[in-house]
Design an enzyme around this catalytic site. Structure first.
Site, PDB file in Angstrom:
ATOM      1  N   GLY A 236       5.171  21.286  11.490  1.00  0.00           N
ATOM      2  CA  GLY A 236       6.374  20.485  11.674  1.00  0.00           C
ATOM      3  C   GLY A 236       7.521  20.936  10.796  1.00  0.00           C
TER       4      GLY A 236
ATOM      5  N   HIS B  23       0.831  -1.207   0.000  1.00  0.00           N
ATOM      6  CA  HIS B  23       0.000   0.000   0.000  1.00  0.00           C
ATOM      7  C   HIS B  23       0.865   1.255   0.000  1.00  0.00           C
ATOM      8  CE1 HIS B  23      -3.156   2.833   1.076  1.00  0.00           C
ATOM      9  NE2 HIS B  23      -4.045   1.872   0.902  1.00  0.00           N
TER      10      HIS B  23
ATOM     11  N   ALA C 273       9.850   8.261  11.514  1.00  0.00           N
ATOM     12  CA  ALA C 273       8.389   8.341  11.515  1.00  0.00           C
ATOM     13  C   ALA C 273       7.790   8.781  10.186  1.00  0.00           C
ATOM     14  CB  ALA C 273       7.917   9.282  12.622  1.00  0.00           C
ATOM     15  N   GLY C 274       8.616   9.326   9.289  1.00  0.00           N
ATOM     16  CA  GLY C 274       8.103   9.782   8.003  1.00  0.00           C
ATOM     17  C   GLY C 274       7.278  11.049   8.128  1.00  0.00           C
TER      18      GLY C 274
END
Length: 298
Positions: free
Chosen positions: A163, A82, A171-172
């Site tokens: 961010g 996915h 964490a990407g």
């Protein structure tokens, strides 16, 4: 009527049960948030969690889930069929009862802000919470996936809403948004040819000239050695499940391929399945008031 909101976070882990259970446990710790469902897929390497409850409780639970996922999932070694860009890949908020879409947008902004400030994760607002038209489409936001985001995030047009403007290696990045209920629906094919599944998905999805409210990709289910057309029906009332199923079946015929089954991921509105029964059984003048369980619940 009490305010009720739904949240359906997707996490990039579908194989390690200990990690999955540790993430899901965060919901159970929050009073006022109820864990309705969670399902994992090993081939997709993904878990979908469904939470409902009071807006404040669901907002807290969503952030806590993202925090735990950031601790336990390492995207630098993640593999799966996915598309994904983060440990917590997407967090959509959905209005259910006495909650407006505007309120869900504010919830998305609050969770996104906290993830950016406290977890150092780049966050993109999408769907109804999007800050630019380009970010309204989740597929556009996630394009390039985790691996491609290290360069993509440097472009001015892809500066995060919250961010750092640098990729979080472990964490990407995460997409947080607000949307109407969707149906995650997959159709399995009697072939191990992923190219056929991808070609069918391209024909069925809206961007390929297909059904207006369908997003779709071809994926491989390694455990079963079959290809699958994986879809999101973003408005099941305007593009019904049976329409997506029939179009996949029709497109598969050109390759001499049979459809061998389908699956629903997570929870779906009752009406989306009633519509299918109404269509295939050719029921005339059917009303939702004829559903026994609905009348009993009333």
């Amino acid at each position: 009527m009490a305010k009720i909101v739904e949240c359906v976070p997707n996490f990039s882990e579908g194989r390690n049960n200990e990690v999955i259970e540790a993430i899901v446990e965060e919901v159970r710790r929050v009073e006022g948030a109820k864990l309705l469902d969670y399902s994992s897929d090993k081939s997709h390497n993904r878990t979908v969690v469904t939470i409902v409850g009071k807006p404040e409780a669901v907002t807290t639970a969503a952030f806590n889930l993202a925090k735990k996922a950031a601790e336990l999932i390492d995207m630098s070694i993640h593999e799966g069929e996915h598309p994904r860009m983060g440990a917590t890949d997407v967090i959509p908020f959905i209005p259910i009862a006495d909650v407006t879409m505007a309120e869900c947008v504010e919830m998305a902004r609050e969770v996104g802000r906290r993830m950016g400030e406290e977890l150092n994760i780049p966050v993109y607002l999408y769907e109804d919470a999007a800050t630019t038209p380009q970010r309204g489409n989740l597929a556009e936001v996630r394009k390039g996936q985790y691996e491609g985001f290290f360069e993509k995030i440097k472009k001015e047009e892809w500066k995060p809403d919250f961010g750092p403007a640098t990729m979080n290696v472990k964490a990407g990045a995460t997409a947080v948004g607000a949307r109407v209920p969707l149906v995650a629906y997959n159709v399995n094919l009697a072939t191990d040819n992923i190219e056929i599944a991808s070609a069918i998905a391209k024909k069925v999805r809206f961007l390929g000239g297909g059904l207006r409210y369908v997003k779709g990709i071809g994926v491989m289910l390694e455990e079963r050695n079959i290809a699958q057309v994986s879809m999101n029906l973003v408005n099941y009332e305007k593009t019904a499940i049976y329409q997506a199923f029939e179009m996949v079946k029709m497109e598969a015929q050109r390759y001499g391929i049979a459809v061998i089954g389908s699956e629903v991921i997570g929870l779906v509105p009752m009406k989306s399945l009633i519509d299918c029964a109404e269509y295939y059984l050719q029921i005339e003048d059917f009303s939702m008031d004829q559903i026994l369980e609905k009348r009993v619940a009333e």
